[in-house]
Design an enzyme around this catalytic site. Structure first.
Site, mmCIF file in Angstrom:
data_model
loop_
_atom_site.group_PDB
_atom_site.id
_atom_site.type_symbol
_atom_site.label_atom_id
_atom_site.label_comp_id
_atom_site.label_asym_id
_atom_site.label_seq_id
_atom_site.Cartn_x
_atom_site.Cartn_y
_atom_site.Cartn_z
ATOM 1 N N GLU A 85 0.805 -1.217 0.000
ATOM 2 C CA GLU A 85 0.000 0.000 0.000
ATOM 3 C C GLU A 85 0.846 1.279 0.000
ATOM 4 O O GLU A 85 0.449 2.278 -0.587
ATOM 5 C CB GLU A 85 -0.949 0.016 1.214
ATOM 6 C CG GLU A 85 -2.038 -1.038 1.169
ATOM 7 C CD GLU A 85 -3.049 -0.795 0.066
ATOM 8 O OE1 GLU A 85 -3.304 0.377 -0.283
ATOM 9 O OE2 GLU A 85 -3.583 -1.784 -0.467
ATOM 10 N N SER A 463 -46.395 -32.043 37.639
ATOM 11 C CA SER A 463 -46.024 -32.498 38.979
ATOM 12 C C SER A 463 -44.746 -31.865 39.512
ATOM 13 O O SER A 463 -44.379 -32.101 40.663
ATOM 14 C CB SER A 463 -45.874 -34.020 38.981
ATOM 15 O OG SER A 463 -47.142 -34.628 38.796
#
Length: 770
Positions: A85, A463
């Site tokens: 770059e 239950s």
């Protein structure tokens, strides 16, 4: 003539330069933005959710970004970027004129404005301030801004902005985030080949994206590796090794450390309620009470046992059918198109059948892999492979199915036909003493359904409510050895008689409270509730954090016809597990801002604080003893058989027609609650109970969660005495009136109502016992 021409050319060039300088100074410069955005950089850091042991489980925000100071970025990463770059970055003043002149020549040669030659500084200017439109004026603005940035910041500061701000595909901004998105690991763990691959992204993140265009990405990577070699950044050996290295690129983007999607979403909602849209940009980190190992165990347990239930109840057939074109390219397009529409579910891979014979099925998966399924892999779908199978059920070429791959060595890989379950499930565990959540799985798959059954699903507990009724009875002077008549019972509900029944139709005559709870007997529990009284037991539920408005004020309450959530149930069972103290389940331990400052913190409650006591220690001891019997010899015996700890206690629960299956229990200071059922309530099957549906989920989780937790024993507290080897409250030692219930009755007295003026709910007259 030549001298004159040169003079004229020089004057023209000077005039042109003056014009450009004047244009930049008087036209562009006044409109340039202030550079506060770079001198006082505040990146948009997403909201992140973590477990208590720092495993990332969720991230929310438009931009995936991890801000990393330039000093912490690996040197090889920086060199790879600069090699391609801006190799003279540390030497120029913002503009690399050598590179720029080369770019101008290229533009003139191609008669176009390709505008190459941008430096790192110019890219920072563009990313922060300028649009992406390629206009001559924009390039000049870039140049001016680059000089301003160079004057305001050091080179390292400029590079730091670039490394953290630039977009690199996959919703990732900055190289640290891209490292996680593409390779699922931090920058410091990358290889030279991986550094070069990331360095190739800034030029064109779409084209050079290795997750979607590996060929272009590899070409760009090779170019960067060559530049690194030519600049002596890497050795020849490093260069050759990097060229040969096979990279494993994630195609799914960022992956998290554990499956905790329901946890992350719940945490996100709580943070958003406080900070609104700022939640997603100011770098907030949320640390939950979840433990990674516990969450992993809970997730795998829910998935495994839901799939086991689903396969017990048979294959439902292919998800869809398509016509397979004869042309190979058209065929691939058709397969890809239909599979892309299938919603993903972890490890349940969509595929299209391409060929079928008597002993195998060939298919193509969503990843383009051609697979063959044979042997046991066909077992689930055997009816759909039968010659007599109906067309809409039959597996044939063009059928869209789900397949699953067995785990193990690649050479031993086996494929099997499976299907996406329709049943829902949930699991939650909490610390019994503090209420902090250790694990939460709100459903089979968050991608398929966002509804969190742990916190949002109000279901009948069946239950699993019974221990609270039995606890209420202890306060009335009944005790584990109290005998209750287990015989048919008929109660006048006003309009019609109510005949509660044991699920198997078996009646054992006089049995103890301990046996009644262990075997989850319905009729004896109704008799016990009648003896305690409905108003007393109903109000008693409030001690455990239940919403009284959601529970009936009649005798059906004994059979769990109210409504609870799994999280609420976990908090209720924690009262038994921690010695009698009410706790509030909570998820978020602390919230930290982007600077590491604690915004809010939930301090764990003081353990065993007397102000939070809701149960007499004697009650806790006796209730715990009875629930341990459930696990040792009753409906929950599978837990003891598979885990083998004596401190396990809990209760199964199955509602009427097996619509809901539960197991709630605890051990080692951990409370876990498992539930299974359909969102559109319907029977889970005539042979399914809490013990077959939810208990296996609980057991598989607890086997992991309790590995490092020693058994906890409750010593008998003061105020208890023994009668015939069984504990009871000392004050009732000489009281004979609480020793038996209805032993002289073979049926209820004529005309006795289930509760004064209230009939049992219609359609809930015979909930099974478990």
């Amino acid at each position: 003539m030549l001298k004159r021409a040169l003079t004229i050319g020089g004057i023209a060039a000077g005039a042109g330069a003056a014009l450009v300088a004047g244009y930049m100074l008087f036209v562009i410069a006044p409109d340039l933005p202030a550079i506060d955005a770079v001198s006082d950089y505040r990146p948009k850091i997403p909201l992140r959710i973590y477990t208590a042991d720092n495993a990332l489980i969720g991230e929310f925000g438009e931009e995936h970004r991890n801000f990393v100071p330039v000093k912490d970025v690996p040197d090889m990463m920086k060199k790879a970027i600069l090699a391609i770059e801006d190799k003279r970055f540390y030497d120029h003043g913002g503009i690399d004129w050598i590179r720029a002149l080369g770019a101008v020549k290229a533009d003139l040669r191609h008669m176009s404005l390709r505008q190459g030659g941008s430096t790192i500084t110019m890219q920072v200017a563009k990313n922060f301030f300028l649009s992406r439109d390629k206009k001559p004026g924009r390039k000049l603005a870039e140049v001016l801004l680059a000089y301003r940035i160079e004057a305001a910041l050091t080179k390292d500061q400029i590079l730091e902005l670039y490394l953290n701000q630039i977009y690199l595909g996959q919703r990732s901004f900055g190289f640290a985030s891209a490292s996680q998105a593409y390779f699922s690991k931090p920058l410091k763990e990358l290889s030279v080949a991986e550094f070069a691959m990331l360095a190739g992204l800034p030029q064109n993140p779409a084209r050079n994206n290795p997750a979607v265009n590996p060929k272009a990405a590899r070409k760009r990577q090779h170019l960067i590796l060559k530049a690194m070699r030519e600049q002596d950044i890497i050795t020849e050996k490093q260069y050759q090794d990097a060229l040969k290295e096979v990279l494993h690129v994630s195609t799914k983007g960022q992956e998290f450390d554990t499956h905790a999607e329901y946890v992350a979403e719940l945490a996100r909602q709580q943070v958003y309620a406080q900070f609104k849209e700022e939640s997603y940009t100011r770098g907030i980190s949320v640390y939950t009470t979840i433990l990674k190992a516990d969450q992993d165990a809970a997730y795998e347990s829910v998935r495994r046992n839901v799939l086991a239930y689903d396969q017990r109840h048979g294959y439902r057939g292919p998800e869809a059918f398509i016509d397979l074109p004869d042309d190979e390219e058209d065929r691939e397009d058709a397969i890809d198109q239909v599979l892309q529409k299938r919603r993903s579910s972890d490890r349940l891979i969509p595929a299209v059948v391409t060929a079928v014979n008597a002993k195998s099925v060939q298919a193509e998966t969503i990843d383009g892999e051609d697979i063959e399924i044979t042997g046991d892999g066909l077992k689930l779908a055997a009816p759909a492979l039968s010659a007599s199978a109906k067309p809409e059920f039959k597996i044939r070429p063009g059928a869209v199915i789900r397949v699953i791959k067995s785990e193990g060595k690649p050479e031993k890989t086996r494929w099997a036909i499976t299907q996406v379950p329709q049943v829902a499930a949930a699991f939650v565990s909490i610390d019994a003493n503090t209420g902090g959540l250790h694990a939460m799985v709100g459903g089979f798959d968050f991608n398929l359904q966002k509804f969190n059954h742990v916190t949002q699903a109000w279901r009948q507990p069946g239950s699993s409510i019974k221990p609270f009724i039995y606890s209420a009875a202890l306060e009335k002077g009944y005790f584990p050895a109290t005998l209750i008549n287990d015989s048919p019972l008929s109660l006048d509900g006003g309009d019609s008689a109510w005949n509660p029944q044991n699920d198997d139709g078996v009646y054992d005559g006089p049995i103890s409270m301990r046996t009644s709870l262990a075997k989850s007997k319905n009729v004896t529990t109704v008799r016990l509730l009648r003896a305690v009284s409905v108003p007393y037991a109903h109000n008693y539920l409030e001690k455990f954090g239940f919403d009284l408005a959601k529970h009936p004020k009649n005798l059906t309450m004994a059979l769990g016809t109210g409504a609870v959530t799994p999280q609420q149930m976990a908090g209720a069972y924690a009262v038994f597990a921690n010695g009698g103290y009410q706790v509030q389940p909570y998820l978020i331990a602390k919230i930290v801002d982007g600077d590491g400052k604690i915004i809010s913190e939930t301090k764990p409650p003081v353990v065993a604080q007397e102000s939070n006591r809701v149960l007499d220690p004697r009650n806790v001891f006796l209730a715990d003893q009875m629930m341990r019997e459930v696990v040792r010899s009753g409906t929950g015996a599978q837990a003891y058989q598979r885990i083998g700890r004596l401190d396990l206690a809990g209760k199964t629960g199955t509602t009427s027609d097996a619509v809901d299956g539960w197991f709630a229990g605890y051990g080692g200071g951990v409370v876990g609650v498992a539930w299974m059922g359909y969102d559109d309530p319907k029977s889970l099957g005539g042979r399914e109970f809490g013990a077959t549906l939810a208990l296996p989920i609980w057991v598989d989780y607890m086997k992991v969660a309790l590995q490092k937790r020693p058994p906890q024993e409750l010593p008998a507290p003061q105020g208890l005495a023994q009668r015939d080897g069984e504990w009871l409250y000392s004050e009732y030692l000489e009281d004979p009136t609480v020793r038996a219930i209805d032993l002289d009755l073979q049926a209820a007295p004529a005309g006795e109502a289930a509760t004064a003026g209230t009939s049992p709910p219609q359609g809930e007259v015979n909930p099974p016992h478990q």
